[in-house]
Scaffold this motif. Structure first.
Motif, PDB file in Angstrom:
ATOM      1  N   THR A  74      -4.337   6.807   3.694  1.00  0.00           N
ATOM      2  CA  THR A  74      -2.959   6.962   3.235  1.00  0.00           C
ATOM      3  C   THR A  74      -2.268   8.097   3.976  1.00  0.00           C
ATOM      4  O   THR A  74      -2.802   9.201   4.065  1.00  0.00           O
ATOM      5  N   TRP A  75      -1.078   7.794   4.489  1.00  0.00           N
ATOM      6  CA  TRP A  75      -0.236   8.777   5.151  1.00  0.00           C
ATOM      7  C   TRP A  75       1.055   8.917   4.364  1.00  0.00           C
ATOM      8  O   TRP A  75       1.569   7.942   3.827  1.00  0.00           O
ATOM      9  N   TYR A  76       1.605  10.126   4.305  1.00  0.00           N
ATOM     10  CA  TYR A  76       2.912  10.389   3.718  1.00  0.00           C
ATOM     11  C   TYR A  76       3.814  10.825   4.858  1.00  0.00           C
ATOM     12  O   TYR A  76       3.527  11.809   5.529  1.00  0.00           O
ATOM     13  N   ASP A  77       4.888  10.073   5.082  1.00  0.00           N
ATOM     14  CA  ASP A  77       5.742  10.395   6.225  1.00  0.00           C
ATOM     15  C   ASP A  77       6.766  11.477   5.892  1.00  0.00           C
ATOM     16  O   ASP A  77       6.831  11.971   4.773  1.00  0.00           O
ATOM     17  N   ASP A  78       7.558  11.809   6.876  1.00  0.00           N
ATOM     18  CA  ASP A  78       8.540  12.888   6.734  1.00  0.00           C
ATOM     19  C   ASP A  78       9.733  12.519   5.862  1.00  0.00           C
ATOM     20  O   ASP A  78      10.562  13.361   5.567  1.00  0.00           O
ATOM     21  N   GLN A  79       9.827  11.269   5.432  1.00  0.00           N
ATOM     22  CA  GLN A  79      10.936  10.822   4.603  1.00  0.00           C
ATOM     23  C   GLN A  79      10.491  10.540   3.161  1.00  0.00           C
ATOM     24  O   GLN A  79      11.238   9.990   2.370  1.00  0.00           O
ATOM     25  N   GLY A  80       9.260  10.888   2.844  1.00  0.00           N
ATOM     26  CA  GLY A  80       8.760  10.688   1.499  1.00  0.00           C
ATOM     27  C   GLY A  80       8.188   9.311   1.223  1.00  0.00           C
ATOM     28  O   GLY A  80       7.947   8.953   0.081  1.00  0.00           O
ATOM     29  N   HIS A  81       7.970   8.528   2.279  1.00  0.00           N
ATOM     30  CA  HIS A  81       7.394   7.199   2.137  1.00  0.00           C
ATOM     31  C   HIS A  81       5.873   7.264   2.307  1.00  0.00           C
ATOM     32  O   HIS A  81       5.339   8.227   2.850  1.00  0.00           O
ATOM     33  N   VAL A  82       5.223   6.190   1.898  1.00  0.00           N
ATOM     34  CA  VAL A  82       3.766   6.103   1.987  1.00  0.00           C
ATOM     35  C   VAL A  82       3.385   4.931   2.887  1.00  0.00           C
ATOM     36  O   VAL A  82       3.996   3.859   2.816  1.00  0.00           O
ATOM     37  N   ALA A  83       2.386   5.146   3.724  1.00  0.00           N
ATOM     38  CA  ALA A  83       1.759   4.065   4.482  1.00  0.00           C
ATOM     39  C   ALA A  83       0.295   4.026   4.062  1.00  0.00           C
ATOM     40  O   ALA A  83      -0.363   5.061   3.999  1.00  0.00           O
ATOM     41  N   ASN A  84      -0.184   2.843   3.738  1.00  0.00           N
ATOM     42  CA  ASN A  84      -1.559   2.702   3.283  1.00  0.00           C
ATOM     43  C   ASN A  84      -2.239   1.591   4.081  1.00  0.00           C
ATOM     44  O   ASN A  84      -1.700   0.485   4.185  1.00  0.00           O
ATOM     45  N   VAL A  85      -3.385   1.900   4.650  1.00  0.00           N
ATOM     46  CA  VAL A  85      -4.178   0.929   5.402  1.00  0.00           C
ATOM     47  C   VAL A  85      -5.510   0.767   4.682  1.00  0.00           C
ATOM     48  O   VAL A  85      -6.158   1.759   4.337  1.00  0.00           O
ATOM     49  N   VAL A  86      -5.901  -0.486   4.463  1.00  0.00           N
ATOM     50  CA  VAL A  86      -7.129  -0.788   3.730  1.00  0.00           C
ATOM     51  C   VAL A  86      -8.137  -1.431   4.675  1.00  0.00           C
ATOM     52  O   VAL A  86      -7.797  -2.329   5.448  1.00  0.00           O
ATOM     53  N   LEU A  87      -9.374  -0.940   4.588  1.00  0.00           N
ATOM     54  CA  LEU A  87     -10.486  -1.510   5.350  1.00  0.00           C
ATOM     55  C   LEU A  87     -11.556  -1.956   4.374  1.00  0.00           C
ATOM     56  O   LEU A  87     -11.691  -1.397   3.290  1.00  0.00           O
ATOM     57  N   VAL A  88     -12.335  -2.969   4.771  1.00  0.00           N
ATOM     58  CA  VAL A  88     -13.478  -3.415   3.979  1.00  0.00           C
ATOM     59  C   VAL A  88     -14.710  -3.421   4.870  1.00  0.00           C
ATOM     60  O   VAL A  88     -14.612  -3.616   6.077  1.00  0.00           O
ATOM     61  N   GLU A  89     -15.856  -3.193   4.238  1.00  0.00           N
ATOM     62  CA  GLU A  89     -17.112  -3.241   4.974  1.00  0.00           C
ATOM     63  C   GLU A  89     -17.693  -4.641   4.827  1.00  0.00           C
ATOM     64  O   GLU A  89     -17.883  -5.135   3.717  1.00  0.00           O
ATOM     65  N   ILE A  90     -17.950  -5.265   5.965  1.00  0.00           N
ATOM     66  CA  ILE A  90     -18.507  -6.610   5.984  1.00  0.00           C
ATOM     67  C   ILE A  90     -19.756  -6.586   6.853  1.00  0.00           C
ATOM     68  O   ILE A  90     -19.672  -6.352   8.060  1.00  0.00           O
ATOM     69  N   GLU A  91     -20.886  -6.795   6.221  1.00  0.00           N
ATOM     70  CA  GLU A  91     -22.170  -6.818   6.931  1.00  0.00           C
ATOM     71  C   GLU A  91     -22.346  -5.594   7.820  1.00  0.00           C
ATOM     72  O   GLU A  91     -22.751  -5.691   8.977  1.00  0.00           O
ATOM     73  N   GLY A  92     -21.998  -4.426   7.284  1.00  0.00           N
ATOM     74  CA  GLY A  92     -22.209  -3.174   7.999  1.00  0.00           C
ATOM     75  C   GLY A  92     -21.091  -2.754   8.935  1.00  0.00           C
ATOM     76  O   GLY A  92     -21.135  -1.666   9.505  1.00  0.00           O
ATOM     77  N   ASP A  93     -20.087  -3.608   9.117  1.00  0.00           N
ATOM     78  CA  ASP A  93     -18.955  -3.280   9.990  1.00  0.00           C
ATOM     79  C   ASP A  93     -17.694  -3.117   9.157  1.00  0.00           C
ATOM     80  O   ASP A  93     -17.424  -3.915   8.262  1.00  0.00           O
ATOM     81  N   TRP A  94     -16.915  -2.085   9.470  1.00  0.00           N
ATOM     82  CA  TRP A  94     -15.640  -1.867   8.783  1.00  0.00           C
ATOM     83  C   TRP A  94     -14.544  -2.615   9.524  1.00  0.00           C
ATOM     84  O   TRP A  94     -14.453  -2.544  10.755  1.00  0.00           O
ATOM     85  N   LYS A  95     -13.704  -3.338   8.771  1.00  0.00           N
ATOM     86  CA  LYS A  95     -12.615  -4.129   9.334  1.00  0.00           C
ATOM     87  C   LYS A  95     -11.327  -3.846   8.580  1.00  0.00           C
ATOM     88  O   LYS A  95     -11.319  -3.684   7.367  1.00  0.00           O
ATOM     89  N   LEU A  96     -10.215  -3.838   9.305  1.00  0.00           N
ATOM     90  CA  LEU A  96      -8.910  -3.680   8.674  1.00  0.00           C
ATOM     91  C   LEU A  96      -8.518  -4.986   8.008  1.00  0.00           C
ATOM     92  O   LEU A  96      -8.693  -6.068   8.582  1.00  0.00           O
ATOM     93  N   VAL A  97      -7.977  -4.867   6.793  1.00  0.00           N
ATOM     94  CA  VAL A  97      -7.597  -6.071   6.067  1.00  0.00           C
ATOM     95  C   VAL A  97      -6.128  -6.065   5.651  1.00  0.00           C
ATOM     96  O   VAL A  97      -5.535  -7.124   5.487  1.00  0.00           O
ATOM     97  N   GLU A  98      -5.525  -4.882   5.501  1.00  0.00           N
ATOM     98  CA  GLU A  98      -4.151  -4.826   4.997  1.00  0.00           C
ATOM     99  C   GLU A  98      -3.486  -3.515   5.372  1.00  0.00           C
ATOM    100  O   GLU A  98      -4.151  -2.495   5.526  1.00  0.00           O
ATOM    101  N   ALA A  99      -2.174  -3.564   5.518  1.00  0.00           N
ATOM    102  CA  ALA A  99      -1.362  -2.362   5.682  1.00  0.00           C
ATOM    103  C   ALA A  99      -0.104  -2.548   4.829  1.00  0.00           C
ATOM    104  O   ALA A  99       0.499  -3.618   4.850  1.00  0.00           O
ATOM    105  N   VAL A 100       0.238  -1.517   4.065  1.00  0.00           N
ATOM    106  CA  VAL A 100       1.381  -1.585   3.158  1.00  0.00           C
ATOM    107  C   VAL A 100       2.198  -0.307   3.310  1.00  0.00           C
ATOM    108  O   VAL A 100       1.636   0.787   3.414  1.00  0.00           O
ATOM    109  N   TRP A 101       3.524  -0.450   3.317  1.00  0.00           N
ATOM    110  CA  TRP A 101       4.412   0.697   3.438  1.00  0.00           C
ATOM    111  C   TRP A 101       5.388   0.698   2.266  1.00  0.00           C
ATOM    112  O   TRP A 101       5.875  -0.355   1.860  1.00  0.00           O
ATOM    113  N   SER A 102       5.691   1.868   1.741  1.00  0.00           N
ATOM    114  CA  SER A 102       6.709   1.958   0.700  1.00  0.00           C
ATOM    115  C   SER A 102       8.078   1.880   1.348  1.00  0.00           C
ATOM    116  O   SER A 102       8.234   2.201   2.530  1.00  0.00           O
ATOM    117  N   LYS A 103       9.051   1.482   0.585  1.00  0.00           N
ATOM    118  CA  LYS A 103      10.427   1.357   1.097  1.00  0.00           C
ATOM    119  C   LYS A 103      11.100   2.709   1.126  1.00  0.00           C
ATOM    120  O   LYS A 103      10.811   3.579   0.402  1.00  0.00           O
TER     121      LYS A 103
END
Length: 103
Positions: A74-103
């Motif tokens: 999770t990152w908080y930007d200079d305008q008070g918004h949030v960016a969130n990136v989600v990863l999951v572990e699959i068979e020992g490897d981490w993979k990106l699955v989603e990215a969400v940003w606040s308005k």
């Protein structure tokens, strides 16, 4: 965090084939619409600039939360918004699955 950093660096260098390796299968499907690098914390800037809004500035390091097989960056930007990136572990490897940003 290391997996995300490798993904972000591949995107920054325009190496989309390398970046795609870090995406989970459903994220690869979404990438047909979003683009391979649409899962980066700062990908929102493409949309913001296209809509005449200022780019968001993010700090270098995210807050990291890890459970058994899920990680959230999770990152908080200079305008008070949030960016969130989600990863999951699959068979020992981490993979990106989603990215969400606040308005």
């Amino acid at each position: 965090k290391d997996v995300y950093t490798q993904y972000w660096e591949a995107c920054s260098q325009g190496d989309f084939l390398e970046a795609e390796k870090f995406l989970e299968e459903s994220a690869r499907d979404k990438a047909r619409t979003l683009g391979v690098c649409g899962f980066a914390h700062d990908a929102i800037n493409t949309v913001e600039l296209a809509n005449g809004r200022p780019a968001r500035n993010f700090p270098d390091g995210p807050e990291v939360s890890i459970t058994d097989t899920t990680a959230s960056l999770t990152w908080y930007d200079d305008q008070g918004h949030v960016a969130n990136v989600v990863l999951v572990e699959i068979e020992g490897d981490w993979k990106l699955v989603e990215a969400v940003w606040s308005k």
